[in-house]
Design an enzyme around this catalytic site. Structure first.
Site, PDB file in Angstrom:
ATOM      1  N   ASP A   1       0.767  -0.971   0.337  1.00  0.00           N
ATOM      2  CA  ASP A   1      -0.186  -0.261  -0.122  1.00  0.00           C
ATOM      3  C   ASP A   1       1.509   1.227   0.324  1.00  0.00           C
ATOM      4  O   ASP A   1       1.989   1.101   0.863  1.00  0.00           O
ATOM      5  CB  ASP A   1      -0.834  -0.295   1.317  1.00  0.00           C
TER       6      ASP A   1
ATOM      7  N   GLU B   1       0.733  -0.353  -5.380  1.00  0.00           N
ATOM      8  CA  GLU B   1      -0.092   0.562  -5.691  1.00  0.00           C
ATOM      9  C   GLU B   1       0.440   1.393  -5.448  1.00  0.00           C
ATOM     10  O   GLU B   1       1.103   2.594  -4.265  1.00  0.00           O
ATOM     11  CB  GLU B   1      -0.942   0.838  -4.508  1.00  0.00           C
TER      12      GLU B   1
END
Length: 815
Positions: free
Chosen positions: A490, A543
């Site tokens: 993330d 990401e």
């Protein structure tokens, strides 16, 4: 609030091999308490750690029949021990006076070497034994041929000199005002962690850090208990507190192991299920109670204590694990269903999810699930992205073994498991990682580097080798201990740039004057290299929302080393196009074609994730213009375009059946939309049927996935038909076999629409049409095979004339 000890039926056993008489039903039983509720230990009660370990003296027959390997610490509600037989009881000789400085430091909790003072130590004329037992009335040493009562020295200290030449193996008989117990002395044990472990920790190279730090149930020097180890290099002292000592750690100071910054204490009689924290003495002498950064299990939030745990799950996914690395992920089918476990079916445990989730995902044909973060987090509204327990699956849905059971069930259903992993930041909770030992430790020492401007959290100090080791080992931990098949990392962009969300003057450049976070780059490269080396078949996914070069390039070629990267540009552009009324789409045609300009710069995943269906962004179907029929048609056509576009695909739960409401972690998907009793359920069931068929054709046609990352796998037929809102392209497999995908984003039917096709094929047949009646469409179809004609079109010598349904995507294959 009173914390409840997790039920672990059958896991706690006696610490001694002999039979233990049960506690009398009428005997008062102390309730376990969490760190938050225990302000101080009861002055008249025996510490529960001692009671937990105390056992009755077994008969000689029972001792000979016992199996030492099966020993486990005993519960705190055990009956008091029976007096041992044999040996002459007498007072030990008085001990030399305890040094005042040692006394003060032990009582203050800032002694770095309690084993040098406590325990047994040979001195001229015998062996000095000194113990620290707050609230005890008397302490007697029990050893072979010796039964010596120690002299009270005040403040809970007892000491005496035994008339023996060397330190014996001994136990302690501790008398309190209301009972007498027999226990092991933690300070007679050698360190339970090896020199190699300490060396690797110091070097920041311990790839199995979870085996060295944290709470580890074990048998040490033939005694069952738990080894507690903690990295806290700035601490003046550390003590272990838990429900086994009424959260009073005065009698359990840990020892510092040299310059490693590691503190260690082996506690006999403490076993699985015990609650604990560390009482850390800061450099200024103040104290802070901290959860274990390496805890493998935790209390259910909002309680915050760590829980002693060990794995017992027997894996049954050997076939999956052996086969998962047979094909590189970028050359294999990869269709992902993103799930928030806590809200997919609210209220289900991991084991209950194992009964439902694999079957549902299998029926839809997805190859993988991606789980939003399962690491322990205090605030449910963070969706798991503000982690405090990096090594513990959230206990909201069960134990670590329960989570293993779920992963195992998914693997046995031939479904891979990807987990969202959050090494970018952590929350500021005072019981967790922030200024852990009184100074910045896991976070950067420069406040401008430490504070994350967007989320009010703290960023890790990637330049500190021990912190980098903590995170790299955490990545391998999930892959090895929980058989996770992939890590979606993330917020990578926030890690890579020193000026991320910062204005001028709020950040400092790197050593070369640039804005790149070189420490974060080195960490990500090390993490990826280590995960891939240790875990064949695992994939890491970034990401990353910027144009950083080489995110999926191998580390030995200067890249970050990820296997895949989320294509945030494709997601943003294509959704922006789809939100336009069809009459205006011709002015935004390039938003659907621009992704092919950079499609092969990285290995991409096309994500329609949770982030796109929350916080006012609307659910996917609700983003679409028009009435309800047109919204569903646009939704279906868009999914057909997405599945055919180069790159892997990811779809968040609820979007597979066109849920109209935004997602909320409080109630999850609107499953009632699929209830046959609901009048419009057919509309939603039709979209779900389409998703299953998309995945079925996708998995069966290598042209849709085999050459996702090379230009040879794609060719435009017509990428410029802006007036018609048409996008037509070919996908090719490794053998050159094509699939023709045509997306039509206008609400009109177009007959005899001519498209150039490869000349080798004599005819083409429709294999998927998002306007089919079974999906809720108008059923405008190409029923018969389409004969290829020698009519030039789009630069090709052969073409076919097709019927394009309104707001639909159609796939054709040659026959």
């Amino acid at each position: 609030m009173t914390a409840r000890k997790p039920s672990r039926k059958g896991t706690r056993k006696t610490a001694d091999a002999g039979a233990v008489p049960p506690a009398t039903p009428s005997a008062p039983q102390p309730a376990p308490r969490s760190a938050e509720t225990a302000a101080a230990a009861p002055a008249l009660a025996a510490p529960a750690a001692e009671a937990a370990e105390a056992t009755a003296a077994p008969s000689e027959a029972a001792e000979s029949a016992a199996a030492p390997a099966a020993r486990r610490p005993r519960r705190a509600d055990a009956a008091p021990p029976r007096p041992r037989q044999g040996g002459d009881e007498h007072a030990a000789r008085p001990a030399p006076a305890l040094d005042g400085a040692d006394r003060g430091r032990l009582l203050a909790g800032d002694h770095h070497a309690p084993h040098d003072v406590l325990g047994a130590h040979p001195i001229p004329g015998g062996v000095l034994v000194r113990v620290l037992r707050p609230f005890a009335r008397s302490v007697t040493v029990l050893a072979a041929g010796v039964r010596a009562e120690l002299h009270e020295e005040g403040d809970g200290f007892f000491a005496g000199v035994l008339p023996v030449s060397e330190a014996p193996v001994y136990r302690l008989r501790v008398a309190y005002d209301d009972n007498t117990i027999e226990v092991e002395d933690p300070y007679r044990f050698l360190p339970a962690i090896g020199e190699l472990d300490l060396h690797l920790i110091g070097e920041g190279r311990h790839e199995e850090l979870w085996r060295a730090l944290g709470a580890e149930p074990m048998e040490h020097q033939s005694v069952a208990g738990t080894r507690f180890t903690l990295w806290a290099p700035n601490a003046r002292g550390v003590r272990v507190c838990g429900d086994f000592n009424y959260w009073d750690g005065r009698g359990f100071p840990m020892r510092s192991l040299g310059s490693s910054g590691v503190w260690e204490l082996f506690l006999p009689g403490v076993g699985e299920g015990a609650l604990y924290k560390f009482d850390v003495c800061r450099p200024d002498g103040s104290h802070t109670m901290r959860a274990d950064p390496m805890a493998r299990h935790t209390e259910v939030p909002p309680a915050t204590a760590s829980v002693v745990a060990a794995p017992h799950h027997e894996w049954r996914d050997a076939d999956w694990m052996a086969r998962r690395g047979e094909r590189p992920v970028h050359e294999a089918p990869f269709s992902v269903y993103e799930v928030h476990l806590g809200s997919w079916r609210p209220g289900l445990t991991y084991r209950q999810l194992a009964d439902q989730l694999p079957a549902y995902v299998k029926d839809l044909g997805f190859t993988h699930v991606e789980l939003m973060p399962v690491s322990e987090h205090p605030f449910g509204g963070s969706w798991g992205y503000q982690v405090t327990g990096f090594f513990a699956p959230t206990s909201r849905m069960g134990t670590p073994d329960d989570f293993r059971f779920l992963v195992d069930a998914l693997h046995r259903a031939e479904i891979g498991v990807i987990m969202d992993w959050v090494p970018a930041h952590f929350p500021r909770d005072e019981w967790a990682l922030a200024e852990f030992d009184g100074r910045p430790l896991y976070e950067h020492s420069d406040p401008r580097r430490a504070a994350h401007p967007d989320w009010g959290t703290l960023e890790f100090d990637y330049g500190r080798r021990e912190v980098r080791n903590f995170l790299v080992a955490n990545a391998t931990y999930w892959c090895e201990q929980f058989h996770i098949d992939g890590l979606r990392v993330d917020a990578v962009a926030s890690m890579l740039y020193l000026d991320y969300s910062r204005e001028d003057g709020q950040w400092s450049p790197n050593e070369h004057g640039g804005r790149e976070n070189l420490d974060a780059v080195a960490f990500l490269q090390e993490m990826n290299a280590t995960v891939y080396r240790r875990n064949p078949g695992v994939v890491t996914i970034a990401e990353e929302s910027t144009a950083w070069d080489g995110v999926t390039r191998p580390t030995d070629h200067g890249g970050l080393g990820f296997g895949l990267k989320w294509n945030m540009g494709w997601m943003h552009d294509s959704l922006q196009y789809m939100a336009k009324e069809p009459v205006h789409r011709k002015y935004h045609h390039d938003e659907m074609t621009f992704s092919m300009v950079y499609a092969y710069s990285e290995n991409y995943v096309l994500p329609i994730s949770h982030d796109e269906v929350v916080h006012g962004k609307q659910a996917l179907v609700a983003k679409m213009p028009g009435d309800w029929w047109q919204q569903r048609a646009n939704h279906r056509a868009y999914l057909g375009f997405m599945w055919a576009h180069p790159g892997k695909q990811l779809l968040f739960m609820g979007q597979e059946f066109a849920q109209g409401a935004e997602w909320s972690e409080g109630h999850g998907p609107d499953w009632w939309l699929l209830d046959p009793a609901y009048e419009a359920s057919g509309d939603h069931r039709g979209v779900r049927t389409l998703v299953g068929d998309l995945n079925a054709v996708y998995g069966a046609v290598p042209a849709l996935w085999q050459r996702d990352t090379v230009p040879e796998g794609f060719s435009w037929v017509d990428g410029g038909a802006a007036e018609d809102n048409v996008f037509a392209f070919l996908r090719y497999d490794a053998d050159g076999s094509p699939l023709l995908a045509v997306s039509h984003f206008s609400p009109a039917v177009r007959h005899d629409y001519r498209l150039g096709v490869p000349e080798a094929a004599e005819g083409w047949v429709e294999v998927l049409n998002t306007d089919a009646a079974r999906y809720g469409g108008g059923d405008v179809r190409n029923e018969e095979p389409l004969k290829a004609e020698s009519v030039p079109a789009h630069g090709r010598g052969s073409s076919i004339a097709v019927t394009l349904p309104p707001l639909a995507t159609v796939w054709f294959r040659p026959v």
